[in-house]
Design a protein around this motif. Structure first.
Motif, PDB file in Angstrom:
ATOM      1  N   PRO A 274       0.840  -1.212   0.000  1.00  0.00           N
ATOM      2  CA  PRO A 274       0.000   0.000   0.000  1.00  0.00           C
ATOM      3  C   PRO A 274       0.874   1.261   0.000  1.00  0.00           C
ATOM      4  N   GLU A 275       0.343   2.334  -0.562  1.00  0.00           N
ATOM      5  CA  GLU A 275       1.118   3.572  -0.710  1.00  0.00           C
ATOM      6  C   GLU A 275       1.591   4.125   0.629  1.00  0.00           C
ATOM      7  N   ARG A 276       0.730   4.128   1.634  1.00  0.00           N
ATOM      8  CA  ARG A 276       1.105   4.690   2.940  1.00  0.00           C
ATOM      9  C   ARG A 276       2.270   3.925   3.546  1.00  0.00           C
ATOM     10  N   LYS A 278       4.493   2.134   1.879  1.00  0.00           N
ATOM     11  CA  LYS A 278       5.682   2.378   1.054  1.00  0.00           C
ATOM     12  C   LYS A 278       6.351   3.694   1.425  1.00  0.00           C
TER      13      LYS A 278
END
Length: 300
Positions: A274-276, A278
């Motif tokens: 997930p972006e958060r 990463k």
């Protein structure tokens, strides 16, 4: 829907491939012989290119060395000859397509048909987009990407005719993961990785399976191009360590080489996390180096 059904039916074969891959981890890979092959290395006057030339010299290859730096080129050639190899030097500007094509003709006439091509020449500018000059962006793509097209177009036809050869793309971990203040460099290395992958598929589609491809993607290397690099992934790599991995990868016909190998896992995580998460992970990796920040300078 039909695609997903077909993919589901492939699951048993996927399990077989996974088991096969795991078994191969414990079986030493057979190394091919490259004795007598004509090896062309771009950017051979320094760093990775120079060390790669030394290792191919030890393997009794005939070397064709390209670089824009005549002095560095001659130093590399002298050591290769001391190691017992024949070395031919050509001062070539890899940002210039016509210089590449004319030099390639000279190589064919004076040395012979290149069977191993190592596209290594590269440039890097450490600055944010605001401080990166337009000519620097153009030079980055001319050397780091476009030169790969021109050299490959020059030497691939004979490889295709013989169904024999090896094309090596020296890219970077920055060709898989974006890094601030290396915007032009990362973009060019993403393109280089794409070049390698698409070329690999094209050769397969043309049934030229005797022509192998390898892509090298290392972390920071101690070559002086990037000042004061550091990361929590490990110490800055020495050229000898990286080239040992590269040569082993070429001789065992590996398609993608990450140095250190942990970058392979990080590259995979880049695609699935997930972006958060990463964002937090990238802060932990803590990539640092000296860079010019034009945005801050203009803001003063």
């Amino acid at each position: 829907m039909q695609f997903f059904l077909a993919s589901f039916l492939l699951l048993p074969f996927l399990l077989v491939c996974i088991v096969e891959s795991l078994l191969k981890l414990f079986i030493p890979k057979k190394r091919k012989s490259v004795t007598g092959e004509i090896v062309l290395i771009t950017g051979a006057g320094h760093g990775i290119g120079r060390q790669t030339a030394y290792e191919f010299a030890k393997l009794k290859c005939k070397l064709v060395l390209w670089d824009i730096n005549k002095h560095g080129l001659e130093e590399t050639a002298t050591e290769c000859k001391r190691l017992g190899a024949k070395a031919h030097t050509f001062v070539v500007d890899c940002s210039n397509r016509e210089d590449i094509y004319s030099s390639a003709k000279k190589v064919k006439a004076e040395v012979g048909d290149v069977s191993i091509l190592v596209n290594n020449a590269g440039v890097v500018y450490t600055s944010d987009l605001s401080a990166t000059q337009d000519p620097q962006i153009e030079k980055t793509f001319e050397v780091n990407v476009l030169a790969h097209f021109w050299t490959t177009k020059a030497f691939l036809p004979e490889m295709m005719k013989n169904n024999h050869g090896h094309i090596v793309t020296v890219a970077s971990a920055a060709g898989h993961i974006g890094v601030p203040f290396l915007l032009a460099y990362c973009s060019s290395k993403f393109a280089a990785v794409g070049f390698h992958k698409a070329l690999t598929e094209e050769l397969s589609a043309l049934e030229r399976t005797g022509i192998k491809t390898t892509c090298l993607c290392p972390n920071f290397i101690n070559t002086g191009f990037i000042k004061n690099p550091s990361t929590s992934l490990g110490p800055t790599l020495e050229p000898e360590e990286v080239v040992n991995k590269l040569i082993d990868g070429i001789l065992t016909e590996q398609k993608m080489i990450f140095v250190p190998s942990s970058l392979n896992f990080l590259s995979l995580m880049e695609k699935v996390l997930p972006e958060r998460f990463k964002a937090i992970l990238k802060r932990k990796i803590d990539i640092r180096f000296d860079a010019v920040i034009g945005y801050k300078m203009k803001g003063k």
